[in-house]
Motif scaffolding. Structure first.
Motif, PDB file in Angstrom:
ATOM      1  N   ARG A 243     -36.490 -33.771 -47.773  1.00 51.40           N
ATOM      2  CA  ARG A 243     -36.783 -35.089 -47.231  1.00 51.40           C
ATOM      3  C   ARG A 243     -38.283 -35.242 -46.962  1.00 51.40           C
ATOM      4  O   ARG A 243     -38.889 -36.259 -47.318  1.00 51.40           O
ATOM      5  CB  ARG A 243     -36.002 -35.340 -45.938  1.00 51.40           C
ATOM      6  CG  ARG A 243     -36.246 -36.732 -45.366  1.00 51.40           C
ATOM      7  CD  ARG A 243     -35.501 -37.028 -44.072  1.00 51.40           C
ATOM      8  NE  ARG A 243     -34.095 -36.702 -44.165  1.00 51.40           N
ATOM      9  CZ  ARG A 243     -33.512 -35.695 -43.509  1.00 51.40           C
ATOM     10  NH1 ARG A 243     -34.220 -34.935 -42.697  1.00 51.40           N
ATOM     11  NH2 ARG A 243     -32.230 -35.454 -43.660  1.00 51.40           N
ATOM     12  N   LEU A 244     -38.893 -34.238 -46.355  1.00 48.68           N
ATOM     13  CA  LEU A 244     -40.324 -34.315 -46.077  1.00 48.68           C
ATOM     14  C   LEU A 244     -41.141 -34.381 -47.359  1.00 48.68           C
ATOM     15  O   LEU A 244     -42.087 -35.176 -47.463  1.00 48.68           O
ATOM     16  CB  LEU A 244     -40.771 -33.124 -45.227  1.00 48.68           C
ATOM     17  CG  LEU A 244     -40.205 -33.054 -43.806  1.00 48.68           C
ATOM     18  CD1 LEU A 244     -40.797 -31.855 -43.069  1.00 48.68           C
ATOM     19  CD2 LEU A 244     -40.442 -34.337 -43.037  1.00 48.68           C
ATOM     20  N   ASP A 245     -40.788 -33.564 -48.338  1.00 49.16           N
ATOM     21  CA  ASP A 245     -41.523 -33.586 -49.610  1.00 49.16           C
ATOM     22  C   ASP A 245     -41.368 -34.933 -50.312  1.00 49.16           C
ATOM     23  O   ASP A 245     -42.332 -35.476 -50.850  1.00 49.16           O
ATOM     24  CB  ASP A 245     -41.054 -32.440 -50.515  1.00 49.16           C
ATOM     25  CG  ASP A 245     -41.446 -31.076 -49.966  1.00 49.16           C
ATOM     26  OD1 ASP A 245     -42.381 -31.002 -49.137  1.00 49.16           O
ATOM     27  OD2 ASP A 245     -40.814 -30.082 -50.367  1.00 49.16           O
ATOM     28  N   GLY A 246     -40.165 -35.502 -50.287  1.00 44.47           N
ATOM     29  CA  GLY A 246     -39.938 -36.812 -50.891  1.00 44.47           C
ATOM     30  C   GLY A 246     -40.703 -37.901 -50.161  1.00 44.47           C
ATOM     31  O   GLY A 246     -41.238 -38.826 -50.781  1.00 44.47           O
ATOM     32  N   LEU A 247     -40.772 -37.790 -48.859  1.00 46.71           N
ATOM     33  CA  LEU A 247     -41.510 -38.753 -48.041  1.00 46.71           C
ATOM     34  C   LEU A 247     -42.993 -38.729 -48.394  1.00 46.71           C
ATOM     35  O   LEU A 247     -43.615 -39.777 -48.602  1.00 46.71           O
ATOM     36  CB  LEU A 247     -41.301 -38.374 -46.575  1.00 46.71           C
ATOM     37  CG  LEU A 247     -41.545 -39.378 -45.508  1.00 46.71           C
ATOM     38  CD1 LEU A 247     -40.647 -40.584 -45.669  1.00 46.71           C
ATOM     39  CD2 LEU A 247     -41.302 -38.724 -44.152  1.00 46.71           C
ATOM     40  N   LEU A 248     -43.544 -37.535 -48.471  1.00 45.53           N
ATOM     41  CA  LEU A 248     -44.967 -37.404 -48.817  1.00 45.53           C
ATOM     42  C   LEU A 248     -45.231 -37.910 -50.232  1.00 45.53           C
ATOM     43  O   LEU A 248     -46.217 -38.608 -50.477  1.00 45.53           O
ATOM     44  CB  LEU A 248     -45.418 -35.951 -48.662  1.00 45.53           C
ATOM     45  CG  LEU A 248     -45.462 -35.449 -47.219  1.00 45.53           C
ATOM     46  CD1 LEU A 248     -45.684 -33.940 -47.187  1.00 45.53           C
ATOM     47  CD2 LEU A 248     -46.524 -36.184 -46.420  1.00 45.53           C
ATOM     48  N   LYS A 249     -44.333 -37.584 -51.141  1.00 50.76           N
ATOM     49  CA  LYS A 249     -44.494 -38.049 -52.522  1.00 50.76           C
ATOM     50  C   LYS A 249     -44.460 -39.571 -52.586  1.00 50.76           C
ATOM     51  O   LYS A 249     -45.270 -40.189 -53.278  1.00 50.76           O
ATOM     52  CB  LYS A 249     -43.397 -37.453 -53.406  1.00 50.76           C
ATOM     53  CG  LYS A 249     -43.534 -37.801 -54.867  1.00 50.76           C
ATOM     54  CD  LYS A 249     -42.452 -37.129 -55.691  1.00 50.76           C
ATOM     55  CE  LYS A 249     -42.585 -37.522 -57.145  1.00 50.76           C
ATOM     56  NZ  LYS A 249     -41.543 -36.915 -57.972  1.00 50.76           N
TER      57      LYS A 249
END
Length: 137
Positions: A122-128
């Motif tokens: 979720r965090l990686d997708g948010l940053l992306k």
């Protein structure tokens, strides 16, 4: 009779998971020191703060399915969200905080031990979605 008791226990546990109150003071606490890492049931990311990034991350977060803002604001510099799993409604808490020249993100589960990697994803997708490349750390 044993089956009835077992079913009632399961239903009660599921109701508790869905209906347990969330104390904003507990979940919206300062993140403190953080680095890009994943643990058992939690993940953290740290990226350089850029103008408007906290607002962009907020918009991306509230656009996620089954996610709502628990407390905080962009103006206050810290926001905490609840994201619930699709089928069972297990809550995960994500805090996003601007700390000087850094944006810190911290996602963790409330119940259980393992999040099966969903908080880090979720965090990686948010940053992306906000156009930020994750720095390895």
């Amino acid at each position: 009779m044993v089956w009835v008791i077992l079913i009632l226990a399961i239903v009660s546990a599921l109701a508790f998971v869905r209906l347990a109150p969330s104390d904003p003071a507990r979940w919206n606490a300062p993140i403190g020191s953080a680095e890009n890492t994943d643990g058992e049931g939690w993940s953290a990311r740290v990226v350089p703060a850029t103008p408007g990034l906290l607002s962009d991350l907020h918009q991306a977060m509230v656009a996620l399915p089954r996610t709502e803002l628990l407390t905080g604001s962009v103006g206050a510099g810290r926001l905490t969200y609840i994201t619930r799993s699709k089928w069972m409604g297990f809550p995960d808490y994500t805090t996003i905080e601007q700390d000087g020249e850094q944006i810190k993100l911290y996602a963790r589960l409330r119940f259980g031990k393992s999040d099966l990697g969903v908080n880090g994803k979720r965090l990686d997708g948010l940053l992306k979605s906000a156009g930020v490349k994750r720095a390895e750390g």
